[in-house]
Design a protein around this motif. Structure first.
Motif, mmCIF file in Angstrom:
data_model
loop_
_atom_site.group_PDB
_atom_site.id
_atom_site.type_symbol
_atom_site.label_atom_id
_atom_site.label_comp_id
_atom_site.label_asym_id
_atom_site.label_seq_id
_atom_site.Cartn_x
_atom_site.Cartn_y
_atom_site.Cartn_z
ATOM 1 N N VAL A 120 15.049 -21.752 -5.278
ATOM 2 C CA VAL A 120 14.937 -21.053 -6.560
ATOM 3 C C VAL A 120 16.248 -20.358 -6.908
ATOM 4 O O VAL A 120 16.765 -20.486 -8.031
ATOM 5 C CB VAL A 120 13.787 -20.027 -6.500
ATOM 6 N N LEU A 121 16.809 -19.650 -5.957
ATOM 7 C CA LEU A 121 18.017 -18.870 -6.224
ATOM 8 C C LEU A 121 19.226 -19.747 -6.518
ATOM 9 O O LEU A 121 20.122 -19.353 -7.267
ATOM 10 C CB LEU A 121 18.302 -17.957 -5.027
ATOM 11 N N ALA A 122 19.240 -20.949 -5.955
ATOM 12 C CA ALA A 122 20.379 -21.848 -6.182
ATOM 13 C C ALA A 122 20.249 -22.635 -7.481
ATOM 14 O O ALA A 122 21.257 -22.913 -8.146
ATOM 15 C CB ALA A 122 20.523 -22.811 -5.006
ATOM 16 N N ASN A 123 19.035 -22.984 -7.875
ATOM 17 C CA ASN A 123 18.846 -23.913 -8.987
ATOM 18 C C ASN A 123 18.426 -23.274 -10.304
ATOM 19 O O ASN A 123 18.799 -23.760 -11.375
ATOM 20 C CB ASN A 123 17.807 -24.975 -8.596
ATOM 21 N N VAL A 124 17.663 -22.213 -10.255
ATOM 22 C CA VAL A 124 17.178 -21.612 -11.494
ATOM 23 C C VAL A 124 18.299 -21.079 -12.377
ATOM 24 O O VAL A 124 18.206 -21.188 -13.611
ATOM 25 C CB VAL A 124 16.129 -20.518 -11.175
ATOM 26 N N PRO A 125 19.381 -20.496 -11.830
ATOM 27 C CA PRO A 125 20.454 -20.030 -12.720
ATOM 28 C C PRO A 125 21.044 -21.134 -13.599
ATOM 29 O O PRO A 125 21.635 -20.834 -14.647
ATOM 30 C CB PRO A 125 21.501 -19.494 -11.733
ATOM 31 N N LEU A 126 20.891 -22.394 -13.205
ATOM 32 C CA LEU A 126 21.464 -23.507 -13.966
ATOM 33 C C LEU A 126 20.546 -23.981 -15.089
ATOM 34 O O LEU A 126 20.939 -24.836 -15.887
ATOM 35 C CB LEU A 126 21.755 -24.670 -13.014
ATOM 36 N N ILE A 127 19.319 -23.458 -15.138
ATOM 37 C CA ILE A 127 18.363 -23.867 -16.167
ATOM 38 C C ILE A 127 18.466 -22.917 -17.356
ATOM 39 O O ILE A 127 18.506 -21.690 -17.183
ATOM 40 C CB ILE A 127 16.925 -23.860 -15.609
ATOM 41 N N GLU A 135 15.746 -13.786 -14.947
ATOM 42 C CA GLU A 135 16.127 -12.743 -14.008
ATOM 43 C C GLU A 135 14.924 -12.263 -13.184
ATOM 44 O O GLU A 135 15.061 -11.946 -12.002
ATOM 45 C CB GLU A 135 16.744 -11.567 -14.770
ATOM 46 N N ARG A 136 13.755 -12.245 -13.795
ATOM 47 C CA ARG A 136 12.573 -11.811 -13.051
ATOM 48 C C ARG A 136 12.151 -12.851 -12.017
ATOM 49 O O ARG A 136 11.671 -12.499 -10.939
ATOM 50 C CB ARG A 136 11.422 -11.512 -14.020
ATOM 51 N N ILE A 137 12.302 -14.110 -12.336
ATOM 52 C CA ILE A 137 12.018 -15.159 -11.350
ATOM 53 C C ILE A 137 12.968 -15.043 -10.174
ATOM 54 O O ILE A 137 12.554 -15.110 -9.009
ATOM 55 C CB ILE A 137 12.102 -16.546 -12.007
ATOM 56 N N LEU A 138 14.235 -14.836 -10.451
ATOM 57 C CA LEU A 138 15.219 -14.694 -9.374
ATOM 58 C C LEU A 138 14.952 -13.436 -8.550
ATOM 59 O O LEU A 138 15.092 -13.447 -7.320
ATOM 60 C CB LEU A 138 16.625 -14.648 -9.967
ATOM 61 N N ALA A 139 14.544 -12.355 -9.207
ATOM 62 C CA ALA A 139 14.253 -11.113 -8.491
ATOM 63 C C ALA A 139 13.058 -11.288 -7.562
ATOM 64 O O ALA A 139 13.045 -10.765 -6.435
ATOM 65 C CB ALA A 139 14.001 -9.986 -9.480
ATOM 66 N N GLN A 140 12.051 -12.022 -8.013
ATOM 67 C CA GLN A 140 10.898 -12.282 -7.150
ATOM 68 C C GLN A 140 11.292 -13.110 -5.939
ATOM 69 O O GLN A 140 10.829 -12.866 -4.819
ATOM 70 C CB GLN A 140 9.805 -13.002 -7.937
ATOM 71 N N ALA A 141 12.156 -14.090 -6.147
ATOM 72 C CA ALA A 141 12.625 -14.917 -5.023
ATOM 73 C C ALA A 141 13.401 -14.068 -4.024
ATOM 74 O O ALA A 141 13.272 -14.259 -2.804
ATOM 75 C CB ALA A 141 13.481 -16.062 -5.540
ATOM 76 N N LYS A 142 14.187 -13.111 -4.525
ATOM 77 C CA LYS A 142 14.932 -12.227 -3.613
ATOM 78 C C LYS A 142 13.976 -11.333 -2.838
ATOM 79 O O LYS A 142 14.169 -11.094 -1.636
ATOM 80 C CB LYS A 142 15.930 -11.387 -4.404
ATOM 81 N N PHE A 143 12.957 -10.824 -3.525
ATOM 82 C CA PHE A 143 11.966 -10.009 -2.820
ATOM 83 C C PHE A 143 11.298 -10.812 -1.712
ATOM 84 O O PHE A 143 11.161 -10.329 -0.583
ATOM 85 C CB PHE A 143 10.911 -9.496 -3.800
ATOM 86 N N LEU A 144 10.871 -12.017 -2.022
ATOM 87 C CA LEU A 144 10.164 -12.833 -1.027
ATOM 88 C C LEU A 144 11.072 -13.192 0.137
ATOM 89 O O LEU A 144 10.653 -13.168 1.302
ATOM 90 C CB LEU A 144 9.607 -14.090 -1.688
ATOM 91 N N ARG A 145 12.325 -13.534 -0.156
ATOM 92 C CA ARG A 145 13.260 -13.838 0.934
ATOM 93 C C ARG A 145 13.447 -12.608 1.819
ATOM 94 O O ARG A 145 13.450 -12.703 3.059
ATOM 95 C CB ARG A 145 14.595 -14.316 0.375
ATOM 96 N N ALA A 146 13.589 -11.446 1.193
ATOM 97 C CA ALA A 146 13.743 -10.211 1.961
ATOM 98 C C ALA A 146 12.497 -9.918 2.781
ATOM 99 O O ALA A 146 12.580 -9.459 3.930
ATOM 100 C CB ALA A 146 14.037 -9.044 1.015
ATOM 101 N N PHE A 147 11.338 -10.187 2.209
ATOM 102 C CA PHE A 147 10.075 -9.950 2.901
ATOM 103 C C PHE A 147 10.005 -10.763 4.192
ATOM 104 O O PHE A 147 9.609 -10.248 5.250
ATOM 105 C CB PHE A 147 8.919 -10.317 1.972
ATOM 106 N N TYR A 148 10.403 -12.016 4.133
ATOM 107 C CA TYR A 148 10.349 -12.856 5.325
ATOM 108 C C TYR A 148 11.428 -12.477 6.333
ATOM 109 O O TYR A 148 11.179 -12.468 7.549
ATOM 110 C CB TYR A 148 10.419 -14.333 4.934
#
Length: 510
Positions: A120-127, A135-148
C-alpha cells in the motif's frame, strides 16, 4: 467495517507474483491481475488496505496464537493441553524453534501483514484520487505496520525491518530492538498527524483513529521507559483535545461481548465477524472469526488449551467494594468453582463441573448467550481500551515523580467497579513511588486480566530481567521455574529463517 474487510485472494497472488523469474514460468494468468495491472484506482488502493486489515484474521495473528504468547506465557495463564509441544511453548520449554503454532506461524503472519502494508505504502502514492482519502489510506497502512512491528519488538526483539515490498530472494538485515522501536515511533507519529479523531461514516468505524495511533505510540515509549515522550503521546487521550472521544462504559461486561462494540471505551479493536465459516486461507469465504473462545473454553465446551491461574480469583477477593461485596469485575473475568455461589452465575448454563482449584478466562467467551464455542467468535478484540490508557497514564505520572496527580486516573477505573478511592483504601501509599507502583500492578491485574497486556507489563516493569522478579513470579506461576534469566524474556527466531538468511543471528543464548 466488518463487512468491508473481506480477504482478497488477489493478494495471495500478488505476494508470489515476483517469485519466478524464469521465462518458462513467467506466464500471465488470464484470470488474475499482475502487480503492474492492479494499482490503478482508488478502489484498488482501498482493496489493498483491506488486505492488510485481513491479516488480523490469520491464526498467527489475532485470530489465535497471539493469546498464547501474551496471556498464557504470563503469570495470569497456563496450558494443560494434551498437545505437549503446544503447552511447552507457554512454559518456556522451547525445544523446536520451528514449532509452527508457537513461533513460525506468528512470524510468517506478521511479515505477511508488513508486506501488505508496504504494498500500500509503495503503490498508492502513484494512484491519482482525492488527496485526503489517499493520505488516510497511507496513514492506516503506517498504523498497521507499526502495530505488527510493535508486537515483534515485544516478542522477538531484534528482527529485520522490511520497509519496501519484498522479493522472494531478499535477505533482510537484522535490526536491533531499538531500531524497531524507532520505526514504530516514526510510523505512528506520521499516522497520528493524518488520522481523524473519529471516523464519521458507519462503514469506517473500527479503523484506527488519531487517538489509537497516539495510544500505541505512548505504549511504545513506555516499553522503552521513555516517560516524558509517553506522557506527551497519552496527553491527547487523557487531558488533551481527544479526551472527549473516550470514557468508561457503565457496564464493565460490555467490553467483552458482541452487543456493545466500538463503544466510548474502545480506543482500537479488531473487527471480528461470524458471517463466514471458512478456513484461514486467502479466499473470499475465509473466516473473519476469532478462535480464542474455542481454545480457552473449559473442557467439554471448548479445547481448553488455555486456563487462568487460580491466584487471580484470590486477588479479586482481597478487597471488597464499598458495599462490602466481591469486586464485580471477577464475575466477568473468570470462570471458577464458586462463581455460582458468589454471583449466581453458571458456566455455559450449567453448574460447575471442573476442579475446585481450576479457573478459565471468561472474557471474550460467549456463555452469555450460548452453551458451546466454535472457531467463529464474532466478539471484537479490544486491543486498546480507555481503562488501560488511564492506568498507563497514572504509571507515567508516578514515574515522573508526580504521584499525587496519578491517583485520580486510577480512581476513575476503581469507581466503575464500585471500589473506594485508592487513597482511602490504601492511605499508607501516600506519594511513595515504589508503593504506588506495587499497587498499580495489582490494579492492572484486576481491571485487565486476560486481555493480553500482562506480558508487556512484566517486561516494562523489569520483572522478566531480574532474579528477584522471576522469584516473585514463581510464587504465582510454577511455569516460571523453567524461566532462564537473560533468555526467555523473548522468543527464539524461527530456526529456518536463521538458516535461510545469512544476515540473521539467532537470539542469544538460544
Amino acid at each position: 467495517m466488518k463487512k468491508s474487510i473481506y480477504i482478497l485472494s488477489l493478494f495471495a497472488i500478488l505476494e508470489v507474483a515476483a517469485s519466478c523469474s524464469e521465462d518458462l514460468l513467467d506466464q500471465k494468468n488470464p484470470n488474475s491481475l499482475t502487480v503492474t495491472e492492479f494499482w490503478k484506482t482508488e478502489q484498488d488502493a482501498q482493496n489493498g488496505l483491506n488486505a492488510a486489515y485481513a491479516m488480523f484474521y490469520k491464526t498467527g495473528s489475532w485470530s489465535r496464537w497471539m493469546y498464547f504468547r501474551y496471556d498464557l506465557t504470563s503469570d495470569e495463564g497456563f496450558s494443560n493441553s494434551p498437545w505437549t509441544e503446544l503447552a511447552d511453548w507457554t512454559r518456556f520449554q522451547y525445544v523446536n524453534y520451528n514449532f509452527w503454532e508457537g513461533n513460525n506461524n506468528s512470524w510468517r503472519d506478521h511479515y505477511k501483514a508488513v508486506f501488505r502494508c508496504n504494498q500500500v505504502l509503495a503503490n498508492v502514492p502513484l494512484i491519482e484520487f482525492d488527496a485526503t482519502k489517499k493520505e488516510r489510506i497511507l496513514a492506516q497502512a503506517k498504523f498497521l505496520r507499526a502495530f505488527y512491528y510493535f508486537n515483534m519488538a515485544i516478542l522477538w526483539e531484534d528482527v529485520p525491518l522490511v520497509l519496501e515490498p519484498s522479493e522472494p530472494d531478499d535477505l533482510p538485515v537484522q535490526n536491533t530492538q531499538a531500531e524497531v522501536w524507532a520505526q514504530v515511533e516514526k510510523d505512528l507519529t506520521e499516522a497520528s498527524q493524518v488520522l481523524p479523531g473519529k471516523w464519521e461514516i458507519s462503514g469506517e468505524v473500527g479503523r484506527p483513529t488519531k487517538g489509537a495511533a497516539l495510544a500505541l505510540l505512548g505504549k511504545a515509549h513506555m516499553q522503552q521507559r521513555e516517560w516524558p515522550e509517553a506522557k506527551a503521546a497519552l496527553d491527547y487521550l487523557v487531558t488533551g483535545e481527544g479526551k472527549g472521544f473516550y470514557g468508561l462504559v457503565p457496564n464493565y461486561k460490555d467490553n467483552f461481548t458482541h452487543t456493545n462494540e466500538n463503544n466510548i471505551e474502545s480506543v482500537f479493536e479488531i473487527q471480528f465477524s461470524d458471517v463466514n465459516k471458512g478456513g484461514d486461507a486467502d479466499d473470499p469465504n475465509a473466516s473473519m472469526g476469532n478462535t480464542r473462545a474455542q481454545f480457552f473454553a473449559p473442557r467439554s465446551i471448548g479445547w481448553s488449551d488455555g486456563q487462568a491461574r487460580i491466584w487471580l480469583v484470590n486477588e479479586f477477593k482481597n478487597e471488597p467494594d464499598v458495599d462490602g461485596n466481591i469486586d464485580e469485575r471477577l464475575r466477568h473475568t473468570l470462570f471458577y468453582s464458586s462463581l455460582e455461589a458468589d454471583f449466581g452465575d453458571k458456566t455455559y448454563g450449567r453448574s460447575w463441573e471442573w476442579g475446585a482449584d481450576e479457573a478459565w478466562f471468561r472474557k471474550y467467551q460467549r456463555d452469555y448467550y450460548r452453551t458451546n464455542e466454535d472457531y467463529y467468535s464474532q466478539i471484537n478484540q479490544r486491543v486498546i481500551r480507555y481503562a488501560d490508557i488511564l492506568l498507563l497514564y497514572a504509571e507515567v505520572l508516578n514515574e515522573l515523580s508526580t504521584t499525587a496527580d496519578a491517583y485520580q486516573y486510577v480512581n476513575i477505573v476503581r469507581a466503575r467497579a464500585n471500589m473506594a478511592p485508592l487513597e482511602e483504601a490504601y492511605p499508607e501509599i501516600g506519594t511513595d513511588y515504589d508503593k504506588f507502583l506495587d499497587r498499580l500492578k495489582t490494579e492492572r491485574v484486576l481491571e485487565l486480566a486476560g486481555e493480553s497486556f500482562r506480558w508487556m507489563d512484566l517486561k516494562r516493569w523489569g520483572d522478566l530481567t531480574s532474579q528477584e522478579g522471576i522469584n516473585e513470579l514463581k510464587t504465582r506461576d510454577p511455569d516460571f521455574n523453567n524461566f532462564v534469566l537473560g533468555k526467555h524474556h523473548r522468543l527464539p527466531l524461527p530456526q529456518i529463517e536463521v538458516e535461510n538468511n545469512t544476515n540473521l543471528n539467532q537470539n542469544t543464548p538460544y
